[in-house]
Each structure stands twice: as C-alpha cells, then as structure tokens.
Scaffold this motif. Structure first.
Motif, PDB file in Angstrom:
ATOM      1  N   ILE A  37       0.881  -1.121   0.001  1.00 34.49           N
ATOM      2  CA  ILE A  37      -0.169  -0.077   0.066  1.00 34.49           C
ATOM      3  C   ILE A  37       0.910   1.242   0.048  1.00 34.49           C
ATOM      4  CG2 ILE A  37      -1.679   1.392   1.381  1.00 34.49           C
ATOM      5  CD1 ILE A  37      -2.814  -1.430   2.379  1.00 34.49           C
ATOM      6  N   LEU A  38       1.879   1.236   0.721  1.00 34.06           N
ATOM      7  CA  LEU A  38       2.835   2.463   0.930  1.00 34.06           C
ATOM      8  C   LEU A  38       3.529   2.778  -0.491  1.00 34.06           C
ATOM      9  CD1 LEU A  38       4.436   1.752   4.414  1.00 34.06           C
ATOM     10  CD2 LEU A  38       2.566   3.790   3.815  1.00 34.06           C
ATOM     11  N   VAL A  40       2.728   1.625  -3.390  1.00 35.52           N
ATOM     12  CA  VAL A  40       1.909   2.142  -4.544  1.00 35.52           C
ATOM     13  C   VAL A  40       1.267   3.730  -4.410  1.00 35.52           C
ATOM     14  CG1 VAL A  40      -0.576   1.680  -5.552  1.00 35.52           C
ATOM     15  CG2 VAL A  40       0.740  -0.522  -4.896  1.00 35.52           C
ATOM     16  N   THR A  41       0.947   3.877  -3.248  1.00 35.56           N
ATOM     17  CA  THR A  41       0.914   5.304  -2.873  1.00 35.56           C
ATOM     18  C   THR A  41       1.963   6.183  -3.189  1.00 35.56           C
ATOM     19  OG1 THR A  41      -0.510   4.588  -1.048  1.00 35.56           O
ATOM     20  CG2 THR A  41       0.173   6.979  -1.088  1.00 35.56           C
ATOM     21  N   LEU A  42       3.234   5.761  -2.911  1.00 38.00           N
ATOM     22  CA  LEU A  42       4.321   6.658  -3.068  1.00 38.00           C
ATOM     23  C   LEU A  42       4.632   6.740  -4.534  1.00 38.00           C
ATOM     24  CD1 LEU A  42       7.013   7.903  -2.095  1.00 38.00           C
ATOM     25  CD2 LEU A  42       8.124   5.496  -2.141  1.00 38.00           C
ATOM     26  N   SER A  44       2.632   6.150  -7.246  1.00 42.09           N
ATOM     27  CA  SER A  44       1.380   6.989  -8.042  1.00 42.09           C
ATOM     28  C   SER A  44       1.544   8.353  -7.782  1.00 42.09           C
ATOM     29  CB  SER A  44      -0.043   6.390  -7.710  1.00 42.09           C
ATOM     30  OG  SER A  44       0.001   6.300  -6.100  1.00 42.09           O
ATOM     31  N   THR A  45       2.185   8.690  -6.529  1.00 49.60           N
ATOM     32  CA  THR A  45       2.069  10.136  -6.026  1.00 49.60           C
ATOM     33  C   THR A  45       3.238  10.824  -6.967  1.00 49.60           C
ATOM     34  OG1 THR A  45       1.385   9.939  -3.946  1.00 49.60           O
ATOM     35  CG2 THR A  45       2.530  11.762  -4.315  1.00 49.60           C
ATOM     36  N   PRO A  48       1.975   9.722 -11.636  1.00 46.42           N
ATOM     37  CA  PRO A  48       0.706   9.215 -11.920  1.00 46.42           C
ATOM     38  C   PRO A  48       0.598   8.222 -12.780  1.00 46.42           C
ATOM     39  CG  PRO A  48       0.753  11.891 -11.568  1.00 46.42           C
ATOM     40  CD  PRO A  48       2.300  11.337 -11.656  1.00 46.42           C
ATOM     41  N   LEU A  51      -0.642   4.452 -12.370  1.00 50.95           N
ATOM     42  CA  LEU A  51      -1.801   4.094 -12.105  1.00 50.95           C
ATOM     43  C   LEU A  51      -2.598   3.826 -13.706  1.00 50.95           C
ATOM     44  CD1 LEU A  51      -3.324   5.803  -8.990  1.00 50.95           C
ATOM     45  CD2 LEU A  51      -2.350   3.595  -9.275  1.00 50.95           C
TER      46      LEU A  51
END
Length: 353
Positions: A37-38, A40-42, A44-45, A48, A51
C-alpha cells in the motif's frame, strides 16, 4: 515406636506448553500488504502514470502472474529445505519442447503445453532422484544441472531452428499475449483489464495451496522438510517425497516458461534467464522458511506482487538496470534477515510460525 517417615509428594509435572500463535505485527504477510500500500501510494504520487491501465497496470498483472508461478516452483522445494538453482533453465528447456512440438508436428496450444509440462516434471524428478539417492546437497545438484542445461539449450536451438528462437507460435499464444478480459466497473469507476495469463497463475496457486494444505502428499513433504529423520521413522517414504517435490518444482517452472513465452511472443533460448532471484524473493518474503517445513502460497503471491511493483515503479522513475538489481538484491538480503529474525522470535517466545 518409631513414627513413619512421610515421603514428600512429587510436584505435579507442568502441563505441556502449547505454542502460541505469532502476533499479528510479526506476520510477514501483514507487513507485505502494508508495504505494498505504501509503495503504490508513493509511486503513484511521484509518477501518476503508475496507475495508467495500458502503460502499467495491465502489463504489471502479466508480470506478477509469471513471477508468482516462478515463486511457486521454488517454494515447492523450499518446503523440503532444498533449493532449485536450475529453475530458469528448466523453464527454458520445457519451452523448447513446446516450440519443438509445434514446429515439427503442428500440435495445438494444449498439446505443446502438455509436452513442456512433462519435460519440466521429468527434469525436476531427475534432480530429485539424484539428490535422494546420492545425498548430495540440492544446491550442488541443481547448480550442476543449470550449467548442463545452458549448453544443452544452445545445442538444441542450433540444431532445430539454426537460431535462438522458434519462428512461429501455437495458435492462441497471441491471444494470451494481447487479449484481456472485459473491464470490470463499479458505478462510474472501472478497473484495469485482466490479461488472459492471470487465470493460469491463479489456478496454479490454488492447486499448490490445496496440495500443501489438505493432501497427504503435501503434508508429508512438509514433515520431511521439518525433520527428515523423524519423517522416515514415522513411515513416510522420504526419498519418494523428495523426488515428487522436485518434480512439482520442474512442472511449475515449465508453466512459468510457457507464461513468459506468451508474454514475450516467442519460445527463445534466453527465456528464464531472469527467474532465479525472483524465485527466492517471492516465497521468502511471504514467510516460506528456508529451513523447510513451512510454506505460504498467499505470502508467495504477495512477495511476487511486491517485487514486481518495485521493478515497475523504479522503471518509471528511470532507474538503470544495474540500480534495479542493486535494490532488488538489498530487498532479498532484508528478506533473509527477516526470515532468520522470525526463527529467533519463534524460538524465544515458543510461538508457532
């Protein structure tokens, strides 16, 4: 008259200690989910495009499918405390058999796949037979087989097609490479398309999970990995289980070779060159013990997903190949350290792994 001497009563034996379950925070699968989760969040931030369905998510699913199956192949022998250093060459040799069947007799997709699976299982069984009969360490036997197959694959391709790849593929391989299932949507939000190779990996994971969880064969392989001497004294045919576990590893490696050939669009001599490191990363990250006796199919799936997310994210961040190898190597080192840490934690706390 002498008074009788009372013999002090023996203290009652303490009840047998029941192993406690590993606490949630020490469960490697929970840690992998949080880390995924961390990451993917990193990614994609920062980018972009991570995703983007066509650029990233759909190819990522195909890659995860291949390396999940590769991890299952290695996990099958890690259950014994063994290693399969020839997992990539077994995949390449099996893929050659698939291409040869199609090239010579024009067999369809299922015929070619069946031939490759038989070759993979045969190579694995041969390695297991040598290990069980000679007592030579699995690392040495499979490493020797790896070197032998490197030369054999080159000779086979040169003699069969005078090159390094077969010119054609069985009917249906292009569909596996390019086609996907329809989009799935929840309201106005639609998820990424699912490649056709994904069900192959899911079915393989399900069958392997059922084997080790519910079948007598799987339980006896795990008992052999936990303590071969005790397993033999219990009446388990240890040598046969060693052969069967290695045959299973070769069979699954052949399936991984097939999936990679479908993704690449060719049966080639270099197929499987990148399998060795990820084959250890996925199961070890997921909680499979290097010493044998415990496996985790779900953990292997999470480990394969994490590895490929790291690859894809670093690629999008334009890291060079040598940098990618460095970071993946560091991940493996950390995984091995965590594996040893889990052993120490279990021994000190008396918990079940």
């Amino acid at each position: 008259m002498t008074a009788p001497v009372e013999t002090p009563a023996r203290p009652a034996a303490p009840p047998p200690r029941t192993p406690r379950r590993t606490p949630l925070w020490a469960n490697p699968r929970v840690g992998l989910v949080v880390l995924l989760i961390l990451l993917v969040t990193l990614f994609s931030t920062i980018r972009p495009a991570f995703l983007d369905t066509r650029l990233t998510l759909t190819p990522l699913q195909s890659d995860i499918s291949v390396y999940l199956v590769v991890g299952l192949a290695q996990m099958s022998v890690l259950s014994l405390g063994h290693m399969n250093m020839a997992v990539g060459r077994m995949a390449a040799t099996s893929a050659f058999a698939m291409g040869l069947v199609h090239h010579t007799i024009g067999g369809g997709l299922l015929v070619s796949l069946s031939a490759g699976l038989l070759v993979g299982a045969g190579l694995g069984a041969l390695a297991g037979f040598i290990i069980s009969r000679t007592g030579v360490n699995s690392f040495v036997v499979t490493l020797a087989m790896d070197f032998a197959l490197v030369g054999l694959i080159t000779i086979l391709y040169t003699s069969a097609v005078d090159g390094v790849a077969f010119p054609t593929m069985p009917a249906g391989m292009d569909a596996l490479r390019f086609d996907t299932f329809a989009d799935y949507c929840a309201g106005d939000v639609c998820g990424p398309r699912i490649p056709l190779v994904v069900p192959f990996a899911l079915v393989a994971a399900l069958l392997v999970g059922l084997l080790f969880r519910w079948s007598r064969l799987g339980r006896e392989i795990l008992m052999t990995g936990a303590n071969a001497t005790a397993a033999e004294l219990s009446g388990i045919p240890v040598r046969r289980r060693v052969v069967q576990a290695h045959a299973l590893s070769g069979l699954i490696a052949a399936l991984a070779g097939f999936l990679l050939a479908a993704n690449n669009g060719a049966f080639s001599a270099s197929l499987g060159d990148s399998f060795l490191l990820p084959s250890f990363l996925a199961p070890v990250l997921g909680g499979t013990l290097l010493a044998g006796g415990a496996v985790s199919v779900l953990g292997t799936a999470l480990g394969a997903t994490l590895t490929q997310v790291i690859y894809k994210g670093l690629n999008l961040l334009q890291f060079q190949l040598d940098q990618l190898q460095l970071y993946i190597g560091l991940v493996l080192l950390a995984a091995l350290s965590l594996d040893r840490g889990r052993h120490v934690l279990a021994e000190r706390r008396g918990t079940a792994p």
